[in-house]
Motif scaffolding. Structure first.
Motif, PDB file in Angstrom:
ATOM      1  N   SER A 197       0.842  -1.196   0.000  1.00 35.67           N
ATOM      2  CA  SER A 197       0.000   0.000   0.000  1.00 35.67           C
ATOM      3  C   SER A 197       0.872   1.238   0.000  1.00 35.67           C
ATOM      4  CB  SER A 197      -0.902   0.035   1.237  1.00 35.67           C
ATOM      5  OG  SER A 197      -1.925  -0.915   1.126  1.00 35.67           O
ATOM      6  N   VAL A 198       0.402   2.264  -0.704  1.00 37.80           N
ATOM      7  CA  VAL A 198       1.086   3.549  -0.690  1.00 37.80           C
ATOM      8  C   VAL A 198       0.143   4.549  -0.038  1.00 37.80           C
ATOM      9  CG1 VAL A 198       2.289   5.268  -2.065  1.00 37.80           C
ATOM     10  CG2 VAL A 198       2.086   2.944  -2.908  1.00 37.80           C
ATOM     11  N   LEU A 199       0.643   5.275   0.944  1.00 39.21           N
ATOM     12  CA  LEU A 199      -0.201   6.229   1.658  1.00 39.21           C
ATOM     13  C   LEU A 199       0.458   7.597   1.700  1.00 39.21           C
ATOM     14  CD1 LEU A 199      -0.079   3.435   3.680  1.00 39.21           C
ATOM     15  CD2 LEU A 199      -1.959   4.686   4.672  1.00 39.21           C
ATOM     16  N   GLU A 200      -0.384   8.598   1.865  1.00 37.31           N
ATOM     17  CA  GLU A 200       0.152   9.915   2.175  1.00 37.31           C
ATOM     18  C   GLU A 200      -0.370  10.292   3.554  1.00 37.31           C
ATOM     19  OE1 GLU A 200       0.209  12.628  -0.967  1.00 37.31           O
ATOM     20  OE2 GLU A 200       0.993  14.262   0.253  1.00 37.31           O
ATOM     21  N   VAL A 201       0.560  10.636   4.441  1.00 33.08           N
ATOM     22  CA  VAL A 201       0.197  10.908   5.821  1.00 33.08           C
ATOM     23  C   VAL A 201       0.478  12.370   6.122  1.00 33.08           C
ATOM     24  CG1 VAL A 201       0.549  10.205   8.209  1.00 33.08           C
ATOM     25  CG2 VAL A 201       0.910   8.567   6.378  1.00 33.08           C
ATOM     26  N   GLY A 202      -0.438  13.025   6.796  1.00 31.77           N
ATOM     27  CA  GLY A 202      -0.214  14.417   7.185  1.00 31.77           C
ATOM     28  C   GLY A 202      -1.165  14.839   8.272  1.00 31.77           C
ATOM     29  N   SER A 203      -0.671  15.365   9.347  1.00 30.88           N
ATOM     30  CA  SER A 203      -1.428  15.814  10.520  1.00 30.88           C
ATOM     31  C   SER A 203      -2.631  14.930  10.835  1.00 30.88           C
ATOM     32  CB  SER A 203      -1.897  17.263  10.388  1.00 30.88           C
ATOM     33  OG  SER A 203      -1.500  17.834   9.191  1.00 30.88           O
ATOM     34  N   GLY A 204      -2.363  13.670  11.052  1.00 31.39           N
ATOM     35  CA  GLY A 204      -3.413  12.769  11.508  1.00 31.39           C
ATOM     36  C   GLY A 204      -4.284  12.174  10.416  1.00 31.39           C
ATOM     37  N   VAL A 205      -4.146  12.662   9.176  1.00 28.29           N
ATOM     38  CA  VAL A 205      -4.927  12.086   8.076  1.00 28.29           C
ATOM     39  C   VAL A 205      -4.076  11.025   7.379  1.00 28.29           C
ATOM     40  CG1 VAL A 205      -6.167  12.507   5.935  1.00 28.29           C
ATOM     41  CG2 VAL A 205      -6.183  14.224   7.728  1.00 28.29           C
ATOM     42  N   PHE A 206      -4.608   9.815   7.293  1.00 24.78           N
ATOM     43  CA  PHE A 206      -3.920   8.715   6.622  1.00 24.78           C
ATOM     44  C   PHE A 206      -4.677   8.433   5.329  1.00 24.78           C
ATOM     45  CE2 PHE A 206      -0.954   7.162   9.872  1.00 24.78           C
ATOM     46  CZ  PHE A 206      -1.380   7.931  10.939  1.00 24.78           C
ATOM     47  N   ASP A 207      -4.095   8.868   4.227  1.00 24.52           N
ATOM     48  CA  ASP A 207      -4.788   8.794   2.951  1.00 24.52           C
ATOM     49  C   ASP A 207      -4.140   7.706   2.090  1.00 24.52           C
ATOM     50  OD1 ASP A 207      -6.147   9.244   0.643  1.00 24.52           O
ATOM     51  OD2 ASP A 207      -5.370  11.260   0.280  1.00 24.52           O
ATOM     52  N   VAL A 208      -4.865   6.610   1.871  1.00 28.44           N
ATOM     53  CA  VAL A 208      -4.320   5.536   1.053  1.00 28.44           C
ATOM     54  C   VAL A 208      -4.462   5.938  -0.422  1.00 28.44           C
ATOM     55  CG1 VAL A 208      -4.473   3.098   0.469  1.00 28.44           C
ATOM     56  CG2 VAL A 208      -5.023   3.857   2.784  1.00 28.44           C
ATOM     57  N   ILE A 209      -3.336   5.970  -1.130  1.00 32.98           N
ATOM     58  CA  ILE A 209      -3.377   6.377  -2.534  1.00 32.98           C
ATOM     59  C   ILE A 209      -3.637   5.163  -3.423  1.00 32.98           C
ATOM     60  CG2 ILE A 209      -2.128   7.530  -4.383  1.00 32.98           C
ATOM     61  CD1 ILE A 209      -0.391   8.835  -2.222  1.00 32.98           C
ATOM     62  N   ALA A 210      -2.961   4.078  -3.141  1.00 33.04           N
ATOM     63  CA  ALA A 210      -3.186   2.878  -3.940  1.00 33.04           C
ATOM     64  C   ALA A 210      -2.800   1.655  -3.132  1.00 33.04           C
ATOM     65  CB  ALA A 210      -2.366   2.930  -5.226  1.00 33.04           C
ATOM     66  N   THR A 211      -3.413   0.527  -3.473  1.00 32.90           N
ATOM     67  CA  THR A 211      -3.086  -0.712  -2.793  1.00 32.90           C
ATOM     68  C   THR A 211      -3.198  -1.860  -3.778  1.00 32.90           C
ATOM     69  OG1 THR A 211      -3.439  -1.987  -0.784  1.00 32.90           O
ATOM     70  CG2 THR A 211      -5.394  -1.257  -1.937  1.00 32.90           C
ATOM     71  N   GLY A 212      -2.444  -2.909  -3.524  1.00 32.18           N
ATOM     72  CA  GLY A 212      -2.507  -4.074  -4.399  1.00 32.18           C
ATOM     73  C   GLY A 212      -1.981  -5.269  -3.645  1.00 32.18           C
ATOM     74  N   GLY A 213      -2.128  -6.436  -4.241  1.00 30.47           N
ATOM     75  CA  GLY A 213      -1.625  -7.599  -3.538  1.00 30.47           C
ATOM     76  C   GLY A 213      -2.045  -8.901  -4.166  1.00 30.47           C
ATOM     77  N   ASP A 214      -1.837  -9.963  -3.399  1.00 28.46           N
ATOM     78  CA  ASP A 214      -2.185 -11.301  -3.842  1.00 28.46           C
ATOM     79  C   ASP A 214      -2.540 -12.068  -2.585  1.00 28.46           C
ATOM     80  OD1 ASP A 214      -2.266 -13.933  -4.651  1.00 28.46           O
ATOM     81  OD2 ASP A 214      -0.588 -13.734  -6.048  1.00 28.46           O
ATOM     82  N   THR A 215      -3.767 -12.599  -2.539  1.00 28.19           N
ATOM     83  CA  THR A 215      -4.179 -13.279  -1.311  1.00 28.19           C
ATOM     84  C   THR A 215      -3.685 -14.723  -1.292  1.00 28.19           C
ATOM     85  OG1 THR A 215      -6.303 -13.688  -2.365  1.00 28.19           O
ATOM     86  CG2 THR A 215      -6.187 -11.874  -0.811  1.00 28.19           C
ATOM     87  N   TYR A 216      -2.884 -15.094  -2.279  1.00 24.93           N
ATOM     88  CA  TYR A 216      -2.282 -16.427  -2.243  1.00 24.93           C
ATOM     89  C   TYR A 216      -0.786 -16.347  -2.411  1.00 24.93           C
ATOM     90  CZ  TYR A 216      -5.358 -20.208  -1.383  1.00 24.93           C
ATOM     91  OH  TYR A 216      -6.141 -21.121  -0.726  1.00 24.93           O
ATOM     92  N   LEU A 217      -0.165 -15.478  -1.673  1.00 25.74           N
ATOM     93  CA  LEU A 217       1.278 -15.331  -1.754  1.00 25.74           C
ATOM     94  C   LEU A 217       1.781 -14.972  -0.361  1.00 25.74           C
ATOM     95  CD1 LEU A 217       3.921 -15.037  -3.278  1.00 25.74           C
ATOM     96  CD2 LEU A 217       3.203 -12.795  -4.032  1.00 25.74           C
ATOM     97  N   GLY A 218       2.367 -15.980   0.305  1.00 23.40           N
ATOM     98  CA  GLY A 218       2.836 -15.731   1.658  1.00 23.40           C
ATOM     99  C   GLY A 218       3.736 -16.853   2.136  1.00 23.40           C
ATOM    100  N   GLY A 219       4.063 -16.818   3.411  1.00 26.19           N
ATOM    101  CA  GLY A 219       4.971 -17.783   4.002  1.00 26.19           C
ATOM    102  C   GLY A 219       4.598 -19.232   3.709  1.00 26.19           C
ATOM    103  N   GLU A 220       3.296 -19.500   3.668  1.00 28.26           N
ATOM    104  CA  GLU A 220       2.856 -20.869   3.408  1.00 28.26           C
ATOM    105  C   GLU A 220       3.312 -21.352   2.037  1.00 28.26           C
ATOM    106  OE1 GLU A 220      -0.063 -22.633   5.185  1.00 28.26           O
ATOM    107  OE2 GLU A 220       0.581 -21.456   6.905  1.00 28.26           O
ATOM    108  N   ASP A 221       3.367 -20.421   1.077  1.00 30.73           N
ATOM    109  CA  ASP A 221       3.799 -20.803  -0.267  1.00 30.73           C
ATOM    110  C   ASP A 221       5.293 -21.099  -0.275  1.00 30.73           C
ATOM    111  OD1 ASP A 221       1.256 -20.285  -1.903  1.00 30.73           O
ATOM    112  OD2 ASP A 221       1.505 -18.452  -0.728  1.00 30.73           O
TER     113      ASP A 221
END
Lengths: 612, 314
Positions: A205-229
């Motif tokens: 995830s990419v976020l822009e943070v400023g004075s308490g506002v956490f604004d997610v600009i974009a997010t991506g991923g794979d729900t089948y990619l992790g330690g188990e693999d």
């Protein structure tokens, strides 16, 4: 000011779960009653019918492979027929079955459980840990999910929370939670990235943070990619070698598979610090044709592990590239880069990240705990008026409807800030058409069948008119939790149209209600049991008192007919009370308590009259 | 009326919600976000974030909102839509294409800031020269475009050198109409906007100081506030202190003081004001954080000592 009700944040992980809360000005992990910060997300049913959760379930996994459920998060909210489910099932030592509507059921002893029920057991354990910590009931929680989870997976996780007796304040994205924990209480201004490679899933995830506002600009991923693999690659390597040597498929033997799995995970973890490690699995199997037991003994080097998993690491980088392109953010513009998840301890992963981001990741963020800490921050932000935190999260996948020709019309683009909604007009295409079917999809493909089908919505009871005359406004809404809902309204009459949902992989409302009722029954049973126990103790105390009074009374009323009668009655009452006190039937116990109470007052009356 | 509805919102916030709800029908998304017509994607995003602080439904989680819940939901969704549309190049272009009146408003905004420059009277020679050139360029549309662009850019640069930013802005706007994708123009526009803001806020600040000297506190406060809006750090502090002295709304003081602290994080005086206002606004935890930060910056400051002592007697 009245003391605020305790609220908790839960990171419900693929392999481990963590619970945290805000203490004073900082979030802190709540240790389990056995003193550890991580609770393995494992549930087991022993041969004697006892349910085990957490560390204790993990310890007996090897000897009880068929009734030990792990990695439930990889299956939650999915459909049985999905390709990924079928793939996953191959490497699981417990039995997975199909439910009534293509949902997944897990066989545990003579029962089959839905995934939300399994996850609820883990959640309930964490809830109990939190209650032990606070010394009072805990009801409200924020639960995290991978940012790339779709609607079904989010719904199912929320159901799990409800089954566990929690009021789920919010389903929160894990990387966002990590950013919250990182930025909380600091004066952070700028863009940050969260690289989250956990036990089962990957998120960036990419976020822009400023004075308490956490604004997610974009997010991506794979729900089948992790330690188990990564573990899977080691298991496959070990099993393939063994097969070559002995022509035996170890993966077909559930107990051997469970041992392979634990050995692979251990070796992988060791290789984060050591250059090579030994895998020793004595007596791994006995050949079918007789002969001595076979042992497995292998050396795994870090290089070999990296070779086995090279494509997995490469995939994380590819996804990063996509997300940064979508966010139109350059990696050099980042102020900070946060690593989350146990897998980010692997040197190869760290190198790949450093190479791509051209910077060292942020130190001082605990990769296993930071998500739960962030969940605790959000739980506080939602319930505490003083909080200054605002979260602008996004929907990770595009939402659309199927249109003619098997294509998709996108209605809400991915990376749109939530909550959001979109209204689309649907027309009837035949004269007197009374129903319209809408297939709602989530995903990025132009082709309908390549996306996840969230559900089929059928608009019913449309007014009869010429085709095209009935126009229905259908509003698709994504709430702050990334959960989708659909409502419809006739444009001309303004009448709300009813919507029927079918083909959803999650629990139906009826099923959920049944499970919750069962929970309530269980609770009631527990309550009754407790009451019986108290009454039994009371009865036993009364019996003791009567027995002790007996000799005194016999002495005092010797030769008196009236006294003799009382004694006879008392003996009879005791005879009835004895089995009741042992067996614990609530009605009989209560009756005996009454009789004995009367007997005692009778005794006391007699003694008084005689003047003692 | 809606204002009388019993909900967990203070009247000020209620009014803000009702005001913004009035604007829901307005198709000019710039105006809805309260930014100038044609504001950059960056400015749009900043405005969106600021508005989220007030209008994100999470800010009122679990509260009794009555009819205001629906209003808030509608407002926030529209804010998301406006932000999404104006920060994405493709969507922004499509939106402007579909809404000529917004395009016109943007043009007017450019024009209003600077009247067209009166051309200097030209000599006969020059006139002839121009004639020739015009004829030549007319035959060559690509050159025409480039030359026009260059001319606007060089005029803009002259204006920037003379610190006449609003004029520079007009020229650049025209340049960007000639070639919307020109990188130099985009960069210059961003620069001019920034400089213009600075200049304006400095102007406001000066007005504020003058008004203060005249004893017109009200006007001074307004001027300092608008200086603060343009990012003037001292202006923000002055406005905050004036409000503080007049027992103003602690939340407003807090916002202004926060701006001052953001601008100069190491200034103890600014930070103390922020901490005091936070305390007055009931945000004890945040206030404590800032008092501690002030104590860290300047442990010997008498006011810091007083506060730290008052709070932690050990």
């Amino acid at each position: 000011m009245a003391e605020r009700e305790p609220v908790i944040g839960i990171d419900l992980g693929t392999t481990n779960s963590v619970v945290a809360t805000l203490q004073g000005a900082a979030p802190a992990v709540i240790k389990s009653r056995s003193g550890s910060t991580l609770t393995p997300s494992i549930v087991a049913l022993t041969k004697t019918g006892k349910t085990l959760v957490g560390e204790i379930a993990k310890r007996q996994a090897v000897t009880n492979p068929e009734s030990t459920v792990y990695s439930a998060k990889r299956l939650i909210g999915r459909k049985f027929s999905a390709k990924q489910t079928q793939q996953a099932v191959k490497n699981l030592s417990y039995r997975v079955e199909t439910g009534d509507h293509d949902d997944i059921r897990i066989r545990l002893g003579d029962k089959t459980l839905s995934l939300p029920e399994v996850s609820a057991m883990v959640l309930r354990e964490l809830k109990l840990d939190a209650e032990a910590f606070f010394g009072k009931p805990v009801r409200k929680a924020v639960i995290t999910v991978p940012a790339y989870f779709n609607d079904g997976q989010r719904q199912a996780t929320k159901d799990a929370g409800r089954i566990a007796g929690l009021e789920v304040l919010r389903i929160l994205n894990e990387p966002t939670a990590a950013a919250l924990a990182y930025g909380f209480g600091k004066n952070v201004n700028g863009k940050i990235a969260v690289f989250d490679l956990g036990g089962g899933t990957f998120d960036i995830s990419v976020l822009e943070v400023g004075s308490g506002v956490f604004d997610v600009i974009a997010t991506g991923g794979d729900t089948y990619l992790g330690g188990e693999d990564f573990d899977g690659r080691v298991i496959d390597w070990l099993a393939a070698d063994f097969q070559k040597e002995h022509s035996i498929d170890l993966k077909a033997d559930r107990m051997a598979l469970q041992r392979l799995k634990q050995a692979a995970e251990k070796a992988k973890i060791e290789l984060s610090t050591a250059r090579e490690t030994q895998l020793n699995l004595p007596f791994i199997c006995t050949p079918a044709g007789g002969g001595g037991a076979l042992h497995l003994q292998k050396t795994l080097t870090r290089e070999k592990l990296e070779e086995l998993c090279a494509d997995l690491v490469a995939r994380t980088v590819t996804i990063c590239e996509q997300v940064f392109a979508e966010a139109r953010v350059k990696t050099i513009d980042l102020k900070e880069m946060i690593l989350v998840g146990g897998m980010t301890r692997m040197p190869r992963v760290q190198d790949a990240v450093k190479e791509y981001f051209r910077r060292d990741p942020c130190r001082g963020v605990h990769p296993d705990e930071v998500v739960a800490l962030g969940a605790a921050v959000q739980a506080d932000a939602l319930t505490n008026e003083e909080s200054d935190v605002v979260l602008l999260d996004v929907t990770p996948q595009s939402l659309g409807v199927a249109i003619a020709g098997g294509y998709v019309r996108t209605l809400i683009q991915k990376n749109t800030t939530v909550p959001t909604s979109f209204t689309e007009v649907f027309n009837t295409s035949r004269d007197n058409q009374t129903t319209v079917k809408i297939m709602v999809l989530q995903g990025e493909s132009d082709l309908a069948h390549k996306n996840e089908l969230l559900g089929e919505f059928i608009l019913t009871g449309l007014r009869q008119a010429k085709r095209g005359e009935v126009e229905v406004d259908v509003t698709f809404e994504i709430n702050s939790e990334g959960i989708v809902s659909v409502s419809a309204r006739d444009r001309e009459t303004g009448q709300q149209q009813s919507i029927q949902v079918t083909a959803s992989g999650g629990l139906t409302e009826d099923e959920l209600k049944r499970i919750l009722d069962e929970q309530a029954d269980l609770m009631l049973e527990a309550k009754v049991e407790e009451e019986v126990k108290t009454k039994q103790t009371e009865l036993k105390a009364l019996m003791k008192e009567v027995t002790e009074l007996m000799p005194q009374l016999t002495e005092a009323t010797r030769g008196d007919e009236f006294g003799q009668d009382a004694l006879r009655k008392a003996n009879k009452a005791l005879e009835v009370a004895r089995p009741a006190a042992e067996r614990g039937d609530l009605v009989k116990v209560t009756e005996s308590i009454d009789t004995l109470t009367r007997t005692i007052s009778l005794f006391k009356g007699v003694l008084q009259r005689i003047g003692r | 009326m809606s204002m009388d509805e019993k909900v967990d919102l203070d009247p000020e916030r209620k009014q803000e919600i009702l005001d913004l709800e009035q604007k829901l029908g307005n198709n000019n998304l710039f105006e809805f976000l309260g930014v100038s017509n044609g504001a950059s994607a960056e400015d749009v995003r900043t405005a969106f974030r600021e508005l989220s602080r007030k209008f994100h439904p999470d800010r009122y989680f679990g509260k009794q909102l009555g009819s205001f819940k629906v209003r808030l939901d509608k407002i926030f969704k529209k804010l998301v839509e406006a932000n999404q549309t104006l920060t994405d190049d493709v969507r922004r272009a499509a939106y402007l294409e579909a809404n000529p009146f917004v395009r016109a408003a943007i043009r007017n905004a450019g024009a209003a800031q600077a009247p067209p420059i009166a051309a200097a009277p030209k000599t006969e020679d020059e006139k002839q020269h121009d004639e020739e050139r015009r004829a030549r360029l007319a035959r060559h549309p690509y050159l025409l475009k480039t030359n026009k662009l260059q001319e606007f850019v060089s005029r803009a640069k002259d204006a920037i050198a003379k610190k006449e930013f609003s004029q520079a802005f007009t020229h650049l706007n025209q340049a960007s109409q000639a070639d919307p994708n020109n990188v130099e123009v985009k960069n210059l526009l961003a620069e001019v906007r920034k400089q213009n803001d600075i200049q304006r806020s400095e102007g406001s600040f000066k007005h504020g100081v003058e008004a203060l000297a005249r004893g017109d506190d009200n006007l001074a406060l307004q001027a300092f506030k608008s200086a603060a809006n343009g990012g003037h750090v001292l202006g923000a502090f002055k406005a905050a202190s004036m409000l503080d002295a007049a027992n103003g709304d602690p939340r407003e003081i807090k916002t202004l003081a926060q701006k001052a602290v953001d601008g100069e994080p190491k200034n103890v005086e600014y930070r103390l004001l922020l901490a005091r206002s936070l305390e007055a606004a009931g945000m004890k935890a945040m206030a404590k954080k800032h008092f501690e930060e002030a104590a860290r910056l300047e442990p010997d400051n008498p006011e810091v000592k007083k506060h730290v002592k008052k709070r932690w007697p050990f």
